[in-house]
Design an enzyme around this catalytic site. Sequence first.
Site, PDB file in Angstrom:
ATOM      1  CG  ASP A  20      -1.776  -1.242   1.339  1.00 25.14           C
ATOM      2  OD1 ASP A  20      -2.113  -1.827   0.296  1.00 25.14           O
ATOM      3  OD2 ASP A  20      -2.088  -1.650   2.476  1.00 25.14           O
ATOM      4  CD  GLU A 176      -9.025  -2.428  -1.755  1.00 24.84           C
ATOM      5  OE1 GLU A 176      -9.660  -2.593  -0.699  1.00 24.84           O
ATOM      6  OE2 GLU A 176      -8.236  -3.280  -2.217  1.00 24.84           O
TER       7      GLU A 176
END
Length: 501
Positions: A20, A176
């Site tokens: 991420d 997302e």
Amino acid sequence: MSSTPARTVSNPVIPGFHPDPSICRVGEDYYLACSSFEYFPGVPLFHSRDLVHWTLIGNALDRPEQLRLPPGAASSGGLYAPTLRHHDGRFWLIVTNVSADGNMLFTATDPAGPWSDPIRLPGVHGIDPDLAWDDDGTCRCTVAGVSQYRIDPLTGETIGEPRRLWSGAPGAKAPEAPHLYRIGDYWYLLIAEGGTERCHGVSIARGRTPDGPFEPCPDNPVLTHRGTDHPVQNTGHGDLVQGPDGSWWMVFLGVRPQGGTPGWHVLGRETFLAPVTWVDDWPVVGEVALDMAAPPWPLHEPAVEPVRDDFDSGELAHGWISPRSRSTAHCTTGERPGWLTLRARGDSLDDPEVTFLGRRQQHLSCRARVLADPSDGRGGLAVRLDERHHYEIETEPGQVRVIARVGTLRTVVASHPTPAGPVVLRVDMTATRKVTDPRQGPDTVTLGVEDADGGYTELAALDGRYLSTEVAGGFTGRVIGTYATLGTVRFDWFDYEPVED
């Protein structure tokens, strides 16, 4: 006349369990943050001058008051998907603690820290929060789903109601990791979709205002390796940045599956880099290469990391992490000079509260060694994925043993007598380079002990697939480290080094 071969650099640019990625540029400097899940300290922060070579400069959440991970916090819980930005002379970090406290915002004038205590955002619901400021200073927080809130970043208060935004392809799984940018004449909304497994991808839309409406790119997804045999899979969760020469680049996560079918990745999701060009005001992501052509600007290679940590400093190096918490009462280098002292809290690595200090595995083939003194307790060297998936070589006075925990099964694989005093424990990870059977695992984890003369006794060679995400589930990668399960165990040094084939 011979030509000079083109220089290449290695991808992933930050190997091992560093998922991420979120990146920002400040002048000639680049800073990058990653998810850390159940580990403390949280959110590792890196610095680079060339986008290729990165140095760990700290962890943003390194105080208990910044990061609460209760004893019941599940593995692969904790901190999800930070966004790192620089605005109005300060750094801003926003992240979700799914195990406690929800969305939190932190600020710093120096990304190496210290970072502020958390500013909580109780009105912002959703993971993977992003921050962006428009021309009049309004701050927008966009979250997975995809929804957008206007917030006061100094107080955490929301302003008005959330607004639903473009959420990717109709019916696509898990929209997302939103990031909102002003680039040229458009506002761009970059998201991940498809789930963080093999169908992961990056898609983008654009609009004239930061709250839309957004027009999807006709060539979405702009990055995915789904349905291919590319050595890098699960590509997604991207963030855009400009290079030193004004070119554009994307950092994103990916995995390197090894072995047979379905392929197992053991290092977790790693940070990769790819070039970006623009066609008709849409980004086009270039080739994702393990050996990538070096960018056309000076490279700044950092100092080579030492193989050995002698625990001579009063402070632990930034790369050491522990599940959920780490107190000096249970983990210290200050008690016996030049030694790491661990005091047991749980009686095995199955216990979420076990005393464990480890570092991320960052190479497919590598070796770790420790000199352990078990005179006052029991502990050793472990390869951990979570409480239900770990291998360890454990020592107590007079013997060592190899323990394997896979799901509901836990067994002592082997044992071996040892003389009194400190003992060298060793774990080797050897990647599978040639697949001869579709059932062949990604690597072999070999555990053993060295004697005073440097001789080595192998006690067990275990299939590495059982310490992989495809078996265990979750979002993390392997962490290799020291632990104590009874009394007090001391460690004089810890070695970690890659092993060439």
